[in-house]
Design a protein around this motif. Structure first.
Motif, PDB file in Angstrom:
ATOM      1  N   UNK A  45       0.818  -1.203   0.000  1.00 36.94           N
ATOM      2  CA  UNK A  45       0.000   0.000   0.000  1.00 36.94           C
ATOM      3  C   UNK A  45       0.855   1.258   0.000  1.00 36.94           C
ATOM      4  N   UNK A  46       1.966   1.216   0.730  1.00 40.89           N
ATOM      5  CA  UNK A  46       2.850   2.369   0.770  1.00 40.89           C
ATOM      6  C   UNK A  46       3.503   2.592  -0.591  1.00 40.89           C
ATOM      7  N   UNK A  47       3.896   1.513  -1.257  1.00 42.24           N
ATOM      8  CA  UNK A  47       4.411   1.629  -2.624  1.00 42.24           C
ATOM      9  C   UNK A  47       3.341   2.217  -3.526  1.00 42.24           C
ATOM     10  N   UNK A  48       2.100   1.796  -3.334  1.00 43.09           N
ATOM     11  CA  UNK A  48       0.990   2.323  -4.129  1.00 43.09           C
ATOM     12  C   UNK A  48       0.806   3.813  -3.864  1.00 43.09           C
ATOM     13  N   UNK A  49       1.019   4.225  -2.607  1.00 38.62           N
ATOM     14  CA  UNK A  49       0.836   5.633  -2.253  1.00 38.62           C
ATOM     15  C   UNK A  49       1.825   6.529  -2.968  1.00 38.62           C
ATOM     16  N   UNK A  50       3.088   6.111  -2.995  1.00 40.68           N
ATOM     17  CA  UNK A  50       4.096   6.934  -3.651  1.00 40.68           C
ATOM     18  C   UNK A  50       4.067   6.793  -5.161  1.00 40.68           C
ATOM     19  N   UNK A  51       3.516   5.707  -5.661  1.00 34.91           N
ATOM     20  CA  UNK A  51       3.353   5.555  -7.096  1.00 34.91           C
ATOM     21  C   UNK A  51       4.673   5.553  -7.829  1.00 34.91           C
ATOM     22  N   UNK A  52       4.663   6.073  -9.063  1.00 32.00           N
ATOM     23  CA  UNK A  52       5.852   6.045  -9.902  1.00 32.00           C
ATOM     24  C   UNK A  52       6.917   7.018  -9.429  1.00 32.00           C
ATOM     25  N   UNK A  53       6.604   7.871  -8.451  1.00 26.29           N
ATOM     26  CA  UNK A  53       7.621   8.789  -7.947  1.00 26.29           C
ATOM     27  C   UNK A  53       8.766   8.042  -7.285  1.00 26.29           C
ATOM     28  N   UNK A  54       8.562   6.772  -6.918  1.00 21.31           N
ATOM     29  CA  UNK A  54       9.665   6.011  -6.317  1.00 21.31           C
ATOM     30  C   UNK A  54      10.779   5.776  -7.341  1.00 21.31           C
ATOM     31  N   UNK A  61      -1.332   9.089  -7.802  1.00 21.37           N
ATOM     32  CA  UNK A  61      -0.929   8.320  -8.980  1.00 21.37           C
ATOM     33  C   UNK A  61      -1.605   8.856 -10.237  1.00 21.37           C
ATOM     34  N   UNK A  62      -2.839   9.302 -10.098  1.00 22.93           N
ATOM     35  CA  UNK A  62      -3.543   9.856 -11.253  1.00 22.93           C
ATOM     36  C   UNK A  62      -2.871  11.125 -11.761  1.00 22.93           C
ATOM     37  N   UNK A  63      -2.337  11.927 -10.828  1.00 22.75           N
ATOM     38  CA  UNK A  63      -1.624  13.141 -11.228  1.00 22.75           C
ATOM     39  C   UNK A  63      -0.393  12.800 -12.057  1.00 22.75           C
ATOM     40  N   UNK A  92       9.187  13.959  -9.863  1.00 24.79           N
ATOM     41  CA  UNK A  92       9.262  14.918  -8.762  1.00 24.79           C
ATOM     42  C   UNK A  92       7.870  15.420  -8.390  1.00 24.79           C
ATOM     43  N   UNK A  93       7.076  15.780  -9.397  1.00 24.15           N
ATOM     44  CA  UNK A  93       5.732  16.280  -9.108  1.00 24.15           C
ATOM     45  C   UNK A  93       4.873  15.212  -8.444  1.00 24.15           C
ATOM     46  N   UNK A  94       4.994  13.957  -8.917  1.00 24.72           N
ATOM     47  CA  UNK A  94       4.218  12.880  -8.296  1.00 24.72           C
ATOM     48  C   UNK A  94       4.626  12.679  -6.839  1.00 24.72           C
ATOM     49  N   UNK A  95       5.913  12.824  -6.558  1.00 21.66           N
ATOM     50  CA  UNK A  95       6.362  12.700  -5.175  1.00 21.66           C
ATOM     51  C   UNK A  95       5.758  13.800  -4.309  1.00 21.66           C
TER      52      UNK A  95
END
Length: 401
Positions: A15-24, A133-135, A211-214
């Protein structure tokens, strides 16, 4: 029992990976992912930062040497690329210069996801994570389309031609007019310039949405944490003992202070980045709008105008998303006052009720997302920025005409 606990931890980690999305991916590129407080890798930072700086230097060298020998469209492409590469380099440089702050933010997010205790809180956090993630998706898709179109239509050319007694090259460039490459230039220097801009462009496409996704993910995570915190204080039982009331108030105050600290650390990390994006995006949107309006007025609408329209959409959406998450953060943090006042303070002892009064006074400190510590990012700021851009676009159009 140990197996079940391990499975539960893995579930929260997903879930935490899902929260940060591709910003990781952006975090990994800087060497600060996934779990430990590692120092940001100097080699990875140097690679990304060097690509952006090299692309800017290469474009500036060509621009200063040959000037704007092409069309207005070429000139705006060059200005947009220089500003974009500069901001991309800044987005890499700021986290590297503030490594401890960056690691503190990531560690706080991981602790929140690993310590969440009920399904309702998890549902709130997952909902905010989805918007983060949508952003990212809303930015990366059109940016990738533009880069792909550039790569296909402006592939490097190894042929040259001469005309009108001038030796001019027909070598394609990703950004800039072909007259920047004279026929006498060695092929190795031409390819060096081309691929410096090429790799700088694709690095910027990954850096910007990452960066923006983060930032969006962390801000929305904070919004979710404020909502979870308010929810926990809304359901205070009337018949609870005075000792339990005091314990709940202390936990609430401690948690609120941690969220304020996290919000301030995030704002200190990204305020300069947001300010640079406001400046660069506003300037490029104005210039692109002038070109589109001029072509429409002359009846000379082409594929470049559609390309400019897509770019304006990307840059404008980026400004709106920063304003949106800033508005949500301020709104959620300001709900603290109403939540505290709505608790059953009238059924508590006099001393406990006084503590609530002091907490309300202390909670006058809210979380804000600012641009350089000057502008508070919210809907009001977005409206003012839009008004200024349209006014500037009108003035510049009259000057250029």
């Amino acid at each position: 029992m140990e197996y079940k606990l391990r499975t539960h931890e893995l579930e929260w980690n997903r879930d935490m990976h899902y929260a940060l999305g591709f910003s990781k991916l952006w975090c990994r590129a800087l060497g600060i992912w996934p779990w430990k407080r590692n120092k940001i890798s100097t080699a990875r930072f140097a690679l990304l930062f060097g690509l952006e700086v090299a692309a800017v230097v290469s474009l500036l060298e060509r621009l200063l040497t040959h000037g704007n020998c092409g069309s207005v469209t070429n000139f705006i492409d060059v200005m947009a690329a220089i500003l974009g590469f500069t901001v991309a380099a800044l987005k890499v440089c700021c986290p590297w210069m503030q490594q401890e702050r960056m690691c503190f933010i990531i560690q706080s997010l991981m602790e929140d996801w690993s310590s969440v205790g009920d399904n309702r809180s998890r549902q709130i956090m997952s909902q905010y994570a989805f918007w983060g993630r949508l952003a990212f998706t809303a930015q990366i898709i059109p940016a990738a389309v533009i880069a792909l179109e550039f790569s296909i239509t402006r592939a490097p050319s190894l042929t040259s031609d001469t005309f009108r007694n001038n030796s001019l090259s027909t070598h394609n460039l990703l950004v800039g007019p072909s007259c920047w490459i004279p026929d006498t230039m060695p092929m190795s220097l031409y390819l060096l310039h081309y691929f410096l801009v090429f790799f700088g462009l694709y690095s910027a496409i990954l850096i910007f949405p990452g960066c923006d996704a983060f930032v969006f993910s962390v801000v929305l995570h904070l919004c979710g944490q404020f909502e979870v915190l308010n929810q926990s204080f809304e359901n205070v039982p009337h018949d609870e003992s005075d000792l339990d009331h005091k314990r709940r108030i202390r936990e609430y105050s401690r948690r609120h202070n941690k969220l304020l600290t996290l919000g301030n650390e995030l704002n200190d990390l990204v305020s300069l980045i947001i300010f640079s994006e406001l400046f660069s995006n506003g300037m490029v949107i104005c210039l692109s709008g002038i070109v589109i309006l001029s072509n429409i007025k002359r009846g000379n609408v082409s594929d470049d105008d559609i390309n400019y329209g897509v770019r304006i959409y990307i840059w404008y959406c980026e400004l709106f998303m920063y304003s949106y998450v800033g508005e949500q953060l301020a709104s959620q943090s300001e709900k603290i006052q109403k939540t505290i006042y709505g608790c059953p303070w009238y059924s508590m002892s006099v001393n406990t009720a006084k503590e609530i009064k002091f907490i309300m006074m202390r909670n006058n400190s809210f979380c804000y997302l600012t641009a350089g510590g000057i502008l508070v990012m919210n809907y009001e700021t977005f409206k003012d920025i839009t008004r200024i851009m349209f006014s500037s676009c009108s003035v510049l159009k009259l000057i250029l005409e």
